[in-house]
Motif scaffolding. Structure first.
Motif, mmCIF file in Angstrom:
data_model
loop_
_atom_site.group_PDB
_atom_site.id
_atom_site.type_symbol
_atom_site.label_atom_id
_atom_site.label_comp_id
_atom_site.label_asym_id
_atom_site.label_seq_id
_atom_site.Cartn_x
_atom_site.Cartn_y
_atom_site.Cartn_z
ATOM 1 N N ALA A 98 -3.868 6.171 9.152
ATOM 2 C CA ALA A 98 -4.763 5.605 10.201
ATOM 3 C C ALA A 98 -3.939 4.332 10.835
ATOM 4 N N SER A 99 -3.447 3.645 10.249
ATOM 5 C CA SER A 99 -2.796 2.299 10.480
ATOM 6 C C SER A 99 -1.219 2.492 11.211
ATOM 7 N N TYR A 147 2.268 11.239 6.356
ATOM 8 C CA TYR A 147 1.340 10.933 5.361
ATOM 9 C C TYR A 147 0.178 12.341 5.338
ATOM 10 N N LYS A 196 -0.642 14.054 1.792
ATOM 11 C CA LYS A 196 -2.359 14.227 1.593
ATOM 12 C C LYS A 196 -2.564 15.459 1.292
ATOM 13 N N THR A 212 -4.646 8.015 3.510
ATOM 14 C CA THR A 212 -5.752 8.161 4.572
ATOM 15 C C THR A 212 -5.592 6.679 5.376
ATOM 16 N N GLU A 213 -5.557 5.732 4.620
ATOM 17 C CA GLU A 213 -5.466 4.322 5.308
ATOM 18 C C GLU A 213 -4.078 4.197 6.059
ATOM 19 N N LEU A 214 -3.019 4.499 5.362
ATOM 20 C CA LEU A 214 -1.768 4.310 5.786
ATOM 21 C C LEU A 214 -1.644 5.303 6.970
ATOM 22 N N PRO A 267 -6.743 8.039 -0.861
ATOM 23 C CA PRO A 267 -7.445 6.999 0.124
ATOM 24 C C PRO A 267 -6.152 6.237 0.740
ATOM 25 N N LEU A 268 -5.268 5.995 -0.004
ATOM 26 C CA LEU A 268 -4.037 5.231 0.378
ATOM 27 C C LEU A 268 -3.461 5.901 1.438
ATOM 28 N N LYS A 280 0.839 -1.404 0.007
ATOM 29 C CA LYS A 280 0.072 0.242 0.184
ATOM 30 C C LYS A 280 0.929 1.234 0.121
#
Length: 248
Positions: A164-165, A171, A175, A160-162, A157-158, A139
C-alpha cells in the motif's frame, strides 16, 4: 521422499524409477513399512473384489428382469450366446456410466488435492535476503523475516501495508504465496493475476503459483489453463507443468 507419499504413489502405480528404488529399499529395510504396504494392498484387493461383486449383482438383476419380461429371447440355441433386450442393455450401460463417472470424479478431486500437496512449496525469499542474526529493524525486514521463518500469518499484514505504501509488485507475489500456504487460495488468485500485469522480475513464477492455487481449490480446468501458460512461455517450473498436464 516421505513414506506416506511413496506408498500412495505405489498404490496408484505412479512411482518414477528413482522413487521405485527408494520404495524397494525401504520395503526391505523397514518391517513396519512392509507391513503397512501389505495391509494397504489387502484393502485395495478387497475393494476391487467388492466393486466386481456389485457389478455382477447389477447384471444379475437386469437378467432377472429380462427373464420376467418373457417376450425377448434370453439365450440363442444356435450360438449359445446370452442376449439381453435392448432396453436392459441401455439401462445397464447407463448404470455403468453413472458409476464410472462418480468413480473418476471422486478420484479426480482426491488427485487434485494430492497434486497440490506434492507440488506446492512457497517460493523462497530472493528479493530481500535476511542475514543470520539480523534484527527486524524495519517493516520490510520484519515481513521477510516472518516469511522466511514460515510465519506466513504474521507476514500477511506486513506485506499488505508495504504494498500500500510502496507499490512494489513483489509484495503481491509473496503475499499470494503466504495465502496459498494458509489454505486461502481464493484470496491469492487476484493478487497473482495483478502481479502478472506487472514487469516484476518474479512475474515468470506467477502462472505456476496460479496453477497451484486452482489445484488447492480443486479447479482442474483453470489449473490446466495456468499450467499451459507455464509451458507456452517456458517459464518457471515448465517441465513440472508438462508432467502435471499429463496427469490432469
Amino acid at each position: 521422499m516421505e513414506r506416506e507419499t511413496l506408498l500412495e504413489k505405489y498404490l496408484q502405480d505412479k512411482l518414477t524409477e528413482s522413487e521405485r528404488q527408494e520404495f524397494d529399499a525401504l520395503l526391505q529395510s523397514d518391517p513396519e513399512f512392509k507391513e503397512e504396504v501389505e495391509f494397504q494392498m489387502d484393502v485395495k484387493r478387497a475393494l476391487t473384489a467388492e466393486e466386481d461383486d456389485n457389478f455382477r449383482e447389477i447384471l444379475s438383476d437386469f437378467e432377472s428382469e429380462a427373464r420376467a419380461g418373457g417376450s425377448d429371447e434370453i439365450y440363442s440355441d444356435k450360438s449359445k450366446v446370452r442376449t439381453f433386450p435392448t432396453k436392459w442393455l441401455v439401462a445397464a450401460s447407463v448404470a455403468l456410466l453413472v458409476g464410472l463417472t462418480y468413480f473418476f470424479t471422486a478420484n479426480q478431486a482426491t488427485d487434485t488435492k494430492d497434486l497440490f500437496t506434492q507440488n506446492f512449496k512457497p517460493y523462497r525469499n530472493v528479493t530481500y535476503p535476511i542475514t543470520r542474526g539480523e534484527e527486524a529493524v524495519n517493516k520490510k525486514t520484519k515481513a521477510f523475516l516472518a516469511y522466511g521463518k514460515g510465519n506466513y500469518k504474521g507476514a500477511l499484514p506486513l506485506f499488505t501495508e508495504l504494498y500500500a505504501s510502496q507499490k512494489e509488485p513483489y509484495y503481491l507475489f509473496y503475499k499470494a504465496n503466504a495465502l496459498i500456504e494458509l489454505n486461502r487460495a481464493e484470496e491469492a488468485i487476484p493478487l497473482l493475476e495483478k502481479h502478472l500485469e506487472t514487469k516484476d522480475s518474479l512475474v515468470d513464477k506467477s502462472y505456476w503459483y496460479l496453477a497451484m492455487a486452482y489445484l488447492q481449490l480443486e479447479d482442474s480446468e483453470k489449473a490446466k489453463q495456468a499450467l499451459k501458460k507455464v509451458v507456452e512461455t517456458k517459464a518457471y517450473k515448465a517441465e513440472e507443468a508438462k508432467q502435471l498436464l499429463d496427469v490432469l
